[in-house]
Design an enzyme around this catalytic site. Structure first.
Site, mmCIF file in Angstrom:
data_model
loop_
_atom_site.group_PDB
_atom_site.id
_atom_site.type_symbol
_atom_site.label_atom_id
_atom_site.label_comp_id
_atom_site.label_asym_id
_atom_site.label_seq_id
_atom_site.Cartn_x
_atom_site.Cartn_y
_atom_site.Cartn_z
ATOM 1 N N GLU A 34 11.052 -17.502 -17.536
ATOM 2 C CA GLU A 34 12.493 -17.529 -17.844
ATOM 3 C C GLU A 34 12.997 -16.125 -18.176
ATOM 4 O O GLU A 34 14.129 -15.775 -17.844
ATOM 5 C CB GLU A 34 12.760 -18.505 -19.011
ATOM 6 C CG GLU A 34 12.585 -19.950 -18.562
ATOM 7 C CD GLU A 34 12.105 -20.912 -19.646
ATOM 8 O OE1 GLU A 34 12.199 -20.571 -20.844
ATOM 9 O OE2 GLU A 34 11.620 -22.008 -19.281
ATOM 10 N N GLU A 50 1.291 -20.243 -15.840
ATOM 11 C CA GLU A 50 2.389 -21.215 -15.872
ATOM 12 C C GLU A 50 3.073 -21.259 -14.510
ATOM 13 O O GLU A 50 3.979 -20.457 -14.248
ATOM 14 C CB GLU A 50 3.430 -20.804 -16.930
ATOM 15 C CG GLU A 50 2.906 -20.772 -18.344
ATOM 16 C CD GLU A 50 4.029 -21.009 -19.354
ATOM 17 O OE1 GLU A 50 3.878 -21.909 -20.179
ATOM 18 O OE2 GLU A 50 5.063 -20.330 -19.283
ATOM 19 N N ASN A 61 5.909 -23.308 -27.502
ATOM 20 C CA ASN A 61 6.995 -22.407 -27.127
ATOM 21 C C ASN A 61 8.296 -23.198 -27.277
ATOM 22 O O ASN A 61 8.642 -23.996 -26.421
ATOM 23 C CB ASN A 61 6.802 -21.934 -25.672
ATOM 24 C CG ASN A 61 7.959 -21.089 -25.190
ATOM 25 O OD1 ASN A 61 8.811 -20.672 -25.975
ATOM 26 N ND2 ASN A 61 7.983 -20.806 -23.889
ATOM 27 N N SER A 108 4.841 -28.489 -18.196
ATOM 28 C CA SER A 108 4.860 -29.942 -18.352
ATOM 29 C C SER A 108 3.567 -30.502 -18.945
ATOM 30 O O SER A 108 3.115 -31.589 -18.573
ATOM 31 C CB SER A 108 5.202 -30.624 -17.030
ATOM 32 O OG SER A 108 6.503 -30.234 -16.617
ATOM 33 N N GLY A 131 9.073 -27.394 -17.325
ATOM 34 C CA GLY A 131 10.232 -28.225 -17.651
ATOM 35 C C GLY A 131 10.589 -29.249 -16.586
ATOM 36 O O GLY A 131 11.661 -29.846 -16.636
ATOM 37 N N HIS A 179 7.371 -14.454 -19.854
ATOM 38 C CA HIS A 179 7.635 -15.843 -19.473
ATOM 39 C C HIS A 179 8.539 -15.855 -18.246
ATOM 40 O O HIS A 179 9.424 -15.006 -18.113
ATOM 41 C CB HIS A 179 8.296 -16.580 -20.647
ATOM 42 C CG HIS A 179 8.373 -18.049 -20.428
ATOM 43 N ND1 HIS A 179 9.331 -18.620 -19.617
ATOM 44 C CD2 HIS A 179 7.587 -19.064 -20.868
ATOM 45 C CE1 HIS A 179 9.140 -19.929 -19.589
ATOM 46 N NE2 HIS A 179 8.086 -20.224 -20.335
ATOM 47 N N LYS A 187 11.280 -22.137 -27.246
ATOM 48 C CA LYS A 187 12.412 -21.596 -26.468
ATOM 49 C C LYS A 187 13.667 -21.538 -27.350
ATOM 50 O O LYS A 187 13.546 -21.371 -28.559
ATOM 51 C CB LYS A 187 12.618 -22.415 -25.194
ATOM 52 C CG LYS A 187 11.299 -22.589 -24.424
ATOM 53 C CD LYS A 187 11.461 -23.119 -23.047
ATOM 54 C CE LYS A 187 10.087 -23.262 -22.410
ATOM 55 N NZ LYS A 187 10.139 -23.647 -21.009
HETATM 56 P P1 PGA Z 1 7.259 -27.027 -20.576
HETATM 57 O O1 PGA Z 1 7.370 -25.437 -20.786
HETATM 58 O O2 PGA Z 1 6.042 -27.465 -21.349
HETATM 59 O O3 PGA Z 1 8.538 -27.569 -21.146
HETATM 60 O O4 PGA Z 1 7.115 -27.258 -19.120
HETATM 61 C C1 PGA Z 1 6.249 -24.624 -20.868
HETATM 62 C C2 PGA Z 1 6.651 -23.179 -20.996
HETATM 63 O O5 PGA Z 1 7.650 -22.793 -20.382
HETATM 64 O O6 PGA Z 1 5.994 -22.400 -21.699
#
Ligand code: PGA
Length: 253
Positions: free
Chosen positions: A98, A168, A9, A214, A174, A96, A11
């Site tokens: 976000e 998640e 992903n 992460s 993140g 997601h 982003k």
């Molecule tokens: P990350 O994000 O691996 O940077 O924690 C995962 C995601 O949001 O899909």
């Protein structure tokens, strides 16, 4: 045995130059993978076509990070499931955290997105996961159950099999703090059990449940070795082709 899926992903990252650089440094060949691991890259919309053309027939799948909850019409700036389908995009991340947080996507919207994706033969990667306070308050199972029930359990038996679920935990995204393998396995087993109770054992045994938050090359092997973790949705660590390849290899072990 269920296949594994490792999804990147990206982003809102990478310019065109950086995408080209990724392609030239991503030393993926079919020989490095076994038949049971699928690799997916979800770039920004503007790079879907280029990546799809490049990776078409190379065994790397390309997906979008979102799609509109409407079919077509006067909706400036939106991208529909039918458009993605016409560009041969086979997967889309939906819900997601976000998108839920910054774009106010609620269960009603997400249900429509899931339905449109399936209608246009796009596999929805449906994201669920609790916030830190919800885990601290021991509400994480209830939160995840509600997210899944609201957006997925209206689907009948034939359609639920087309869905991938990604757990998640928001506090792990993140932050550099991943869920422990114990926490991931516990939640994944809970989700699989929900699917079993709502549908049947066969459907539950076949549905893919990815872990995200992460995930990197140091923790991937341990996370992916959990019985109910069928791969990962990888953000930050997927931006680097060398690191991403290591994560893919961890799924091959
Ligand atoms: P990350 O994000 O691996 O940077 O924690 C995962 C995601 O949001 O899909």
């Amino acid at each position: 045995m269920r296949r594994k899926l490792i999804a990147a992903n990206w982003k809102m990252n990478k310019t065109h130059e950086e995408v080209k650089e990724f392609i030239s440094n991503f030393e993926y060949t079919e020989a490095t993978l076994n038949q049971n691991v699928e690799v997916l890259i979800c770039p920004s919309y503007v790079f879907l076509q280029e990546l799809n053309k490049f990776y078409h027939e190379k065994g790397v799948f390309i997906g979008s990070q979102n799609l509109s909850d409407r079919d077509s019409g006067a909706l400036t700036g939106e991208i529909s499931a039918s458009m993605l389908h016409s560009m041969k995009v086979g997967y889309s991340i939906i819900g997601h955290s976000e998108r839920r947080k910054y774009f106010f996507e609620d269960n009603e919207k997400l249900t429509k997105k899931v339905d449109l994706a399936i209608q246009y033969n796009i596999v929805p990667i449906f994201c669920c996961g609790e916030q830190l306070e919800q885990r601290q308050g021991e509400k994480h199972f209830a939160v995840v159950e509600d997210q899944i029930r609201s957006a997925l359990f209206h689907l009948d038996k034939d359609l639920i099999t087309k869905v991938v679920i990604a757990y998640e935990p928001v506090w792990a995204i993140g932050t550099g703090v991943n869920a422990t393998p114990y926490q991931a396995q516990e939640m994944h087993a809970f989700i699989r059990d929900l699917v079993r109770l709502e549908y049947d054992d066969n459907i539950a045994q076949n549905i893919l449940i990815l872990y995200g938050g992460s995930c990197n090359s140091s923790n991937a092997a341990e996370l992916f070795s959990c019985a109910d973790v069928d791969g990962g949705l990888v953000g930050g660590a997927s931006l680097d082709p060398v690191e991403f390849l290591k994560i893919i290899k961890a799924a091959n072990e």
